[in-house]
Design a protein around this motif. Structure first.
Motif, PDB file in Angstrom:
ATOM      1  N   UNK A 135     -14.608 -46.426   7.126  1.00  0.00           N
ATOM      2  CA  UNK A 135     -14.683 -45.787   5.876  1.00  0.00           C
ATOM      3  C   UNK A 135     -14.127 -44.295   5.560  1.00  0.00           C
ATOM      4  N   UNK A 136     -13.590 -44.175   4.297  1.00  0.00           N
ATOM      5  CA  UNK A 136     -12.821 -42.854   4.078  1.00  0.00           C
ATOM      6  C   UNK A 136     -13.808 -41.744   4.004  1.00  0.00           C
ATOM      7  N   UNK A 137     -13.134 -40.791   4.471  1.00  0.00           N
ATOM      8  CA  UNK A 137     -13.813 -39.379   4.623  1.00  0.00           C
ATOM      9  C   UNK A 137     -13.129 -38.253   3.484  1.00  0.00           C
ATOM     10  N   UNK A 138     -13.469 -38.723   2.098  1.00  0.00           N
ATOM     11  CA  UNK A 138     -12.862 -37.944   1.079  1.00  0.00           C
ATOM     12  C   UNK A 138     -13.846 -36.726   0.889  1.00  0.00           C
ATOM     13  N   UNK A 139     -13.469 -35.624   0.872  1.00  0.00           N
ATOM     14  CA  UNK A 139     -14.336 -34.464   0.597  1.00  0.00           C
ATOM     15  C   UNK A 139     -14.143 -34.199  -0.708  1.00  0.00           C
ATOM     16  N   UNK A 140     -15.541 -33.912  -1.335  1.00  0.00           N
ATOM     17  CA  UNK A 140     -15.711 -33.695  -2.765  1.00  0.00           C
ATOM     18  C   UNK A 140     -15.455 -32.631  -3.049  1.00  0.00           C
ATOM     19  N   UNK A 141     -15.055 -32.255  -4.269  1.00  0.00           N
ATOM     20  CA  UNK A 141     -14.526 -30.918  -4.790  1.00  0.00           C
ATOM     21  C   UNK A 141     -15.655 -29.865  -4.718  1.00  0.00           C
ATOM     22  N   UNK A 142     -15.287 -28.715  -4.192  1.00  0.00           N
ATOM     23  CA  UNK A 142     -16.216 -27.741  -4.161  1.00  0.00           C
ATOM     24  C   UNK A 142     -17.382 -27.335  -5.269  1.00  0.00           C
ATOM     25  N   UNK A 143     -16.746 -27.364  -6.492  1.00  0.00           N
ATOM     26  CA  UNK A 143     -17.481 -26.847  -7.444  1.00  0.00           C
ATOM     27  C   UNK A 143     -18.469 -28.123  -7.905  1.00  0.00           C
ATOM     28  N   UNK A 144     -18.108 -29.533  -7.572  1.00  0.00           N
ATOM     29  CA  UNK A 144     -19.107 -30.749  -7.771  1.00  0.00           C
ATOM     30  C   UNK A 144     -20.043 -30.411  -6.467  1.00  0.00           C
ATOM     31  N   UNK A 145     -20.013 -29.885  -5.409  1.00  0.00           N
ATOM     32  CA  UNK A 145     -20.788 -29.823  -4.404  1.00  0.00           C
ATOM     33  C   UNK A 145     -21.884 -28.821  -4.890  1.00  0.00           C
ATOM     34  N   UNK A 146     -21.427 -27.663  -5.394  1.00  0.00           N
ATOM     35  CA  UNK A 146     -22.162 -26.558  -5.916  1.00  0.00           C
ATOM     36  C   UNK A 146     -23.037 -26.958  -6.969  1.00  0.00           C
ATOM     37  N   UNK A 147     -22.560 -27.934  -7.883  1.00  0.00           N
ATOM     38  CA  UNK A 147     -23.150 -28.223  -9.100  1.00  0.00           C
ATOM     39  C   UNK A 147     -24.726 -29.083  -8.581  1.00  0.00           C
ATOM     40  N   UNK A 148     -24.233 -29.969  -7.619  1.00  0.00           N
ATOM     41  CA  UNK A 148     -25.236 -30.821  -6.987  1.00  0.00           C
ATOM     42  C   UNK A 148     -26.386 -29.908  -6.333  1.00  0.00           C
ATOM     43  N   UNK A 149     -26.025 -29.015  -5.744  1.00  0.00           N
ATOM     44  CA  UNK A 149     -26.935 -27.850  -5.160  1.00  0.00           C
ATOM     45  C   UNK A 149     -27.861 -27.385  -6.232  1.00  0.00           C
ATOM     46  N   UNK A 150     -27.145 -26.668  -7.108  1.00  0.00           N
ATOM     47  CA  UNK A 150     -27.801 -26.075  -8.485  1.00  0.00           C
ATOM     48  C   UNK A 150     -28.760 -26.939  -9.018  1.00  0.00           C
ATOM     49  N   UNK A 151     -28.492 -28.470  -9.311  1.00  0.00           N
ATOM     50  CA  UNK A 151     -29.216 -29.230  -9.923  1.00  0.00           C
ATOM     51  C   UNK A 151     -30.644 -29.470  -9.009  1.00  0.00           C
ATOM     52  N   UNK A 152     -30.291 -29.535  -7.516  1.00  0.00           N
ATOM     53  CA  UNK A 152     -31.413 -29.483  -6.968  1.00  0.00           C
ATOM     54  C   UNK A 152     -32.434 -28.454  -6.822  1.00  0.00           C
ATOM     55  N   UNK A 153     -31.951 -27.287  -6.710  1.00  0.00           N
ATOM     56  CA  UNK A 153     -32.505 -25.993  -6.788  1.00  0.00           C
ATOM     57  C   UNK A 153     -33.213 -25.559  -7.917  1.00  0.00           C
ATOM     58  N   UNK A 154     -32.579 -26.092  -9.076  1.00  0.00           N
ATOM     59  CA  UNK A 154     -33.344 -25.896 -10.369  1.00  0.00           C
ATOM     60  C   UNK A 154     -34.619 -26.708 -10.447  1.00  0.00           C
ATOM     61  N   UNK A 155     -34.398 -28.118  -9.855  1.00  0.00           N
ATOM     62  CA  UNK A 155     -35.641 -28.675  -9.916  1.00  0.00           C
ATOM     63  C   UNK A 155     -36.539 -28.289  -8.805  1.00  0.00           C
ATOM     64  N   UNK A 156     -36.321 -27.633  -7.944  1.00  0.00           N
ATOM     65  CA  UNK A 156     -37.247 -26.999  -6.926  1.00  0.00           C
ATOM     66  C   UNK A 156     -37.844 -25.587  -7.482  1.00  0.00           C
ATOM     67  N   UNK A 157     -37.298 -24.942  -8.703  1.00  0.00           N
ATOM     68  CA  UNK A 157     -37.841 -24.077  -9.127  1.00  0.00           C
ATOM     69  C   UNK A 157     -37.242 -22.865  -8.926  1.00  0.00           C
ATOM     70  N   UNK A 158     -36.250 -22.911  -7.982  1.00  0.00           N
ATOM     71  CA  UNK A 158     -35.390 -21.908  -7.649  1.00  0.00           C
ATOM     72  C   UNK A 158     -34.657 -20.953  -8.777  1.00  0.00           C
ATOM     73  N   UNK A 159     -34.823 -19.499  -9.038  1.00  0.00           N
ATOM     74  CA  UNK A 159     -34.133 -18.835 -10.251  1.00  0.00           C
ATOM     75  C   UNK A 159     -32.790 -18.788  -9.875  1.00  0.00           C
ATOM     76  N   UNK A 160     -31.804 -18.523 -10.836  1.00  0.00           N
ATOM     77  CA  UNK A 160     -30.469 -18.615 -10.781  1.00  0.00           C
ATOM     78  C   UNK A 160     -29.749 -17.399 -10.017  1.00  0.00           C
TER      79      UNK A 160
END
Length: 73
Positions: free
Chosen positions: A1-26
């Motif tokens: 399996x290839x271990x390609x690294x996701x772009x840092x900005x994509x990783x952060x958007x995923x985290x922001x989406x998760x935290x927004x759904x969890x009710x965390x303020x910006x």
């Protein structure tokens, strides 16, 4: 399996989406991202914009679902 690294900005958007759904303020999101990504953190403007996008998207989805249920009744 290839271990390609996701772009840092994509990783952060995923985290922001998760935290927004969890009710965390910006402001708290930005602090957490800065702790994790340091110099590679998205800008404050980007974090707040993505938070707004994900938060409003969730509200729009809930509104559409409620309308659909009311139409069926």
């Amino acid at each position: 399996m290839s271990k390609k690294r996701m772009h840092v900005s994509v990783e952060q958007r995923i985290i922001i989406k998760f935290l927004a759904k969890d009710g965390v303020n910006p402001t708290e999101m930005l602090r957490r991202l800065q702790t994790q990504f340091r110099d590679n953190t998205l800008s404050k403007t980007c974090v707040f914009a993505w938070h707004k996008e994900f938060s409003e998207g969730e509200k729009k989805s809930r509104t559409r679902a409620m309308i659909a249920v009311q139409e069926r009744a």
